[in-house]
Design an enzyme around this catalytic site. Structure first.
Site, PDB file in Angstrom:
ATOM      1  N   CYS A  76      11.071  61.625  32.071  1.00 55.05           N
ATOM      2  CA  CYS A  76      10.948  61.791  30.648  1.00 55.05           C
ATOM      3  C   CYS A  76      10.402  63.345  30.307  1.00 55.05           C
ATOM      4  O   CYS A  76       9.318  63.379  30.673  1.00 55.05           O
ATOM      5  CB  CYS A  76      10.277  60.866  29.849  1.00 55.05           C
ATOM      6  SG  CYS A  76      11.336  59.870  28.744  1.00 55.05           S
ATOM      7  N   ALA A  88      -5.790  63.504  44.597  1.00 60.97           N
ATOM      8  CA  ALA A  88      -5.012  64.566  45.346  1.00 60.97           C
ATOM      9  C   ALA A  88      -4.622  65.526  44.554  1.00 60.97           C
ATOM     10  O   ALA A  88      -4.325  66.922  45.146  1.00 60.97           O
ATOM     11  CB  ALA A  88      -3.843  63.742  46.005  1.00 60.97           C
TER      12      ALA A  88
HETATM   13  N1  PLP Z   1       0.707  64.342  45.779  1.00 59.41           N
HETATM   14  C1  PLP Z   1       1.549  63.116  46.083  1.00 59.41           C
HETATM   15  C2  PLP Z   1       2.786  63.159  47.003  1.00 59.41           C
HETATM   16  C3  PLP Z   1       1.735  61.988  45.167  1.00 59.41           C
HETATM   17  O1  PLP Z   1       2.664  61.129  45.204  1.00 59.41           O
HETATM   18  C4  PLP Z   1       0.595  62.033  44.118  1.00 59.41           C
HETATM   19  C5  PLP Z   1       0.307  60.985  43.238  1.00 59.41           C
HETATM   20  O2  PLP Z   1       1.225  60.820  41.964  1.00 59.41           O
HETATM   21  C6  PLP Z   1      -0.459  63.121  43.954  1.00 59.41           C
HETATM   22  C7  PLP Z   1      -0.289  64.063  44.878  1.00 59.41           C
HETATM   23  C8  PLP Z   1      -1.421  63.050  42.743  1.00 59.41           C
HETATM   24  O3  PLP Z   1      -2.429  62.306  43.356  1.00 59.41           O
HETATM   25  P1  PLP Z   1      -3.571  61.866  42.117  1.00 59.41           P
HETATM   26  O4  PLP Z   1      -3.158  60.783  41.561  1.00 59.41           O
HETATM   27  O5  PLP Z   1      -4.799  61.286  43.182  1.00 59.41           O
HETATM   28  O6  PLP Z   1      -4.040  62.990  41.605  1.00 59.41           O
END
Ligand code: PLP
Length: 415
Positions: free
Chosen positions: A339, A76
């Site tokens: 952190c 994502a």
């Molecule tokens: N967007 C949201 C709302 C998330 O919770 C996360 C995860 O940490 C991400 C994006 C990033 O996803 P990825 O770990 O697949 O890069």
């Protein structure tokens, strides 16, 4: 049966992979190892066909019109970057204004910052005390040069479920493209790109019981047809939107995870929300001065889901989040303090909700999921209660507060 320790209650960070997902992936590491872009032989065809099945399953999960609207990425973070930067680059001549919210994931906020350096203007909408973006604020922020609005489906820290349907309707009416980071909501709440007027959506497999390192960006192909500029140059995979050899086993697992969600999410959400509610009840029955961050109750009087069914974010006044984490060693949760290099800063999400700094420092996020059991919740609740009681017994602040001293009126001096 003896309970297995430590207990995992950090499902917002990542989820364990479902066995059924792993089983379907395994052949694609060994005997069916072909490159999905190899058009000249059976190994390639087999890989391409497996990718096609996964694409269909993912499209079905979000009610996309066509499988080709799913573009595979590495997760994502990449999908969020591709959405914002790819849209900005394609539509930059039309306008240079983007709208988002203050409580988005860093992948959105930092992409926004990057675009600001490149001459775009980004409006970061405020949220209310429960973390909601007001669709009326979206409407008011839209200008003739607005090209994109990006608001997450649900927040990863406090679980607030945004009024995506309403925001989507405003954007559609105004002719502004609408992106949502749907990562935390997929498989936990309803998500439908048609009825919600979503034009682009980021998804990742590892938050939905699939493997890490694989995700997707949904890009609508009609009504309206969304265009974007790829951010990765190379072999022209994914119809030119995202070059790079496809992670076939990962994509197969992602597809299986999507299929399971399509069939099982409602029952799972109901079960998990019952466990979450019982965790809340057990904690609040034994402890005072605890405050839920984000919407509570989780469902309103009309049955609308306001908070992710698997999320509970609580501030335990007068005890530091870090000390709570230490004493909850056997329960894996996360705190509302992030952190940074030298200091412990409270989370920007809690700050945006207006949670006072002291309370923000005492917050713990419990994230439940598919494999959470009643026994685990019982154990986690008991350990939380005994730990907080013990820490408060050691806390002069808690003692003073209980004696009725107004802590804010005290002038602390440093020696
Ligand atoms: N967007 C949201 C709302 C998330 O919770 C996360 C995860 O940490 C991400 C994006 C990033 O996803 P990825 O770990 O697949 O890069």
């Amino acid at each position: 049966m003896a309970i297995k320790l430590p207990i995992y209650l950090d499902y917002h960070a990542t989820t364990p992979m479902d066995r059924r997902v792993l089983d379907e992936m395994l052949p694609y590491f060994t005997e069916d190892f072909g490159n999905a872009a190899s058009r000249t032989h059976a190994f390639g065809w087999k890989a391409e066909s497996a990718v096609g099945v996964a694409r269909e399953r993912i499209a079905k999960m979000i009610n996309a019109d066509k499988p080709e609207e799913i573009i595979f990425t590495s997760g994502a973070t990449e999908s969020d970057n591709l959405a914002l930067k790819g849209i900005a680059e394609f539509y930059g001549d039309k306008g240079k204004h983007i709208i988002t919210s203050r409580i988005e994931h860093k992948a959105i906020l930092d992409s926004g910052k990057r675009l600001e350096k490149m001459g775009f203007e980004v409006t970061y909408l405020d949220v209310d005390k429960q973390g909601f973006v007001d669709p009326a604020h979206v409407r008011a922020a839209i200008r003739p040069d607005t090209i994109l609005c990006s608001v997450m489906l649900a927040n990863n820290e406090v679980g607030t479920v945004q009024p995506i349907r309403e925001i989507g309707a405003v954007c559609r009416e105004k002719g502004v493209l609408f992106h949502t980071d749907a990562v935390q909501g997929i498989g936990r709440i309803e998500f439908d790109v048609q009825s919600m007027n979503v034009d682009l959506a980021s998804i990742t497999a590892h938050k939905m019981y699939g493997p890490k390192g694989v995700g997707a960006l949904y890009v609508r192909r009609s009504k309206p047809r969304v265009r974007l500029v790829s951010q990765m140059d190379g072999g022209g995979h994914e119809r030119g939107y995202r070059s790079g050899t496809l992670n076939v086993p990962g994509i197969v697992g992602f597809g299986k995870a999507a299929e399971i969600i399509t069939h099982e999410w409602r029952d799972e959400a109901a079960r998990v929300s019952r466990l979450r509610d019982s965790l809340y009840k057990k904690i609040t029955a034994e402890l005072d001065e605890v405050f839920v961050n984000g919407p509570w109750p989780a469902i309103d009087s009309s049955g609308k889901v306001l908070r992710l069914p698997n999320n509970l974010n609580i501030s335990f006044a007068y005890v530091e989040g870090e000390s709570i984490l230490m004493s909850l060693k056997n329960v894996s949760v996360s705190s509302g303090s992030a952190c940074t290099s030298a200091s412990l800063e409270p989370s920007y999400v809690l700050r945006a909700l207006g949670v006072e700094e002291e309370l923000a420092h005492t917050s713990i996020r419990f994230g439940l999921g598919r494999f959470t059991t009643e026994e685990e919740i019982e154990y986690a609740a008991n350990l939380t209660v005994s730990s907080i009681k013990r820490l408060r017994d050691l806390s002069p602040l808690y003692e003073m507060a209980k004696e009725g001293i107004d802590l804010k009126s005290i002038a602390w001096t440093a020696h």
